[in-house]
Design a protein around this motif. Structure first.
Motif, PDB file in Angstrom:
ATOM      1  N   GLN A 176       0.817  -1.215   0.000  1.00 20.07           N
ATOM      2  CA  GLN A 176       0.000   0.000   0.000  1.00 20.07           C
ATOM      3  C   GLN A 176       0.850   1.264   0.000  1.00 20.07           C
ATOM      4  N   ASN A 177       2.043   1.172   0.493  1.00 21.29           N
ATOM      5  CA  ASN A 177       2.916   2.345   0.509  1.00 21.29           C
ATOM      6  C   ASN A 177       3.764   2.475  -0.751  1.00 21.29           C
ATOM      7  N   THR A 178       3.683   1.489  -1.627  1.00 18.41           N
ATOM      8  CA  THR A 178       4.507   1.544  -2.834  1.00 18.41           C
ATOM      9  C   THR A 178       3.697   1.456  -4.118  1.00 18.41           C
ATOM     10  N   VAL A 179       3.027   0.349  -4.352  1.00 21.96           N
ATOM     11  CA  VAL A 179       2.414   0.149  -5.664  1.00 21.96           C
ATOM     12  C   VAL A 179       0.902  -0.015  -5.658  1.00 21.96           C
ATOM     13  N   LYS A 180       0.316  -0.451  -4.563  1.00 22.11           N
ATOM     14  CA  LYS A 180      -1.102  -0.779  -4.535  1.00 22.11           C
ATOM     15  C   LYS A 180      -1.824   0.180  -3.600  1.00 22.11           C
ATOM     16  N   LYS A 181      -2.819   0.882  -4.104  1.00 20.21           N
ATOM     17  CA  LYS A 181      -3.474   1.908  -3.300  1.00 20.21           C
ATOM     18  C   LYS A 181      -4.355   1.349  -2.202  1.00 20.21           C
ATOM     19  N   SER A 182      -5.014   0.207  -2.422  1.00 22.63           N
ATOM     20  CA  SER A 182      -5.871  -0.368  -1.393  1.00 22.63           C
ATOM     21  C   SER A 182      -6.044  -1.862  -1.636  1.00 22.63           C
ATOM     22  N   LEU A 183      -6.451  -2.553  -0.578  1.00 22.79           N
ATOM     23  CA  LEU A 183      -6.768  -3.965  -0.682  1.00 22.79           C
ATOM     24  C   LEU A 183      -8.120  -4.125  -1.349  1.00 22.79           C
ATOM     25  N   ASN A 184      -8.325  -5.260  -1.962  1.00 21.06           N
ATOM     26  CA  ASN A 184      -9.642  -5.638  -2.449  1.00 21.06           C
ATOM     27  C   ASN A 184     -10.170  -6.737  -1.541  1.00 21.06           C
ATOM     28  N   LEU A 185     -11.466  -6.980  -1.563  1.00 19.67           N
ATOM     29  CA  LEU A 185     -12.028  -8.027  -0.727  1.00 19.67           C
ATOM     30  C   LEU A 185     -11.367  -9.376  -1.008  1.00 19.67           C
ATOM     31  N   ALA A 186     -11.022  -9.633  -2.247  1.00 19.67           N
ATOM     32  CA  ALA A 186     -10.387 -10.909  -2.601  1.00 19.67           C
ATOM     33  C   ALA A 186      -9.031 -11.073  -1.923  1.00 19.67           C
TER      34      ALA A 186
END
Length: 184
Positions: free
Chosen positions: A92-102
């Motif tokens: 989340q601090n580098t490449v992915k803005k948020s988690l998905n439910l999956a």
């Protein structure tokens, strides 16, 4: 959710102060859930050991639910869960803005067993809030049912707030969850 000063602009207490406050209140354990960072964890573990408090390692991550980003408290139950938290907070601090439910629950038990991380969705969040002003609880009930089909181990965290809005919101959540498999 407990944030330390490591949660920039959102927490003001030092890690030591968090642990000392928990001890002064008679707690035998305390969870640290800084927002999007686990930088304080080594210090947290050290201070907890010095004060005889059991540390619960956690982090607050962002979760995307139907195009709405909500805070999600994640608590590690063991070393495998701790590694999952580190990986997700780093992403989340580098490449992915948020988690998905999956990302929270998968049928592939080798990828991540849900028993290693406890997920707590605060009852007051942008996904639920529009439903609190409506007289019927049907839309909120549908949202809770939807979440349970996606993440069976999800818990709903009831906030301790004194305002009438939060008291009403908490009561509505508790009423809707009676008889449900969702824990509060």
């Amino acid at each position: 959710m407990v944030r330390s000063a490591y949660s920039l602009l959102q927490g003001t207490m030092s890690v030591q102060r968090v642990v000392l406050q928990a001890k002064a209140l008679g707690y035998t354990s305390v969870a640290l859930t800084d927002r999007l960072t686990m930088t304080a964890i080594p210090e947290f573990i050290t201070v907890c050991a010095q004060e005889g408090i059991r540390p619960i390692i956690g982090v607050e991550l962002d979760l995307m639910i139907e195009e709405t980003v909500v805070p999600l408290i994640c608590l590690a139950t063991d070393n495998q869960g701790y590694h999952w938290l580190i990986r997700q907070s780093s992403l989340q601090n580098t490449v992915k803005k948020s988690l998905n439910l999956a990302d929270l629950y998968t049928d592939d038990k080798t990828e991540r067993d849900e028993n290693h991380v406890v997920f707590i969705l605060p009852s007051v969040n942008p996904y639920f809030e529009p439903e609190f002003t409506k007289e019927t609880g049907s839309a909120l009930s549908q949202k809770l049912d939807f979440l349970m089909t996606k993440v069976p181990t999800l818990m709903i965290g009831i906030t301790k707030q004194e305002s009438a809005f939060y008291q009403k919101a908490n009561q509505r959540i508790k009423t809707l969850l009676k008889g449900s498999t969702i824990q509060t």
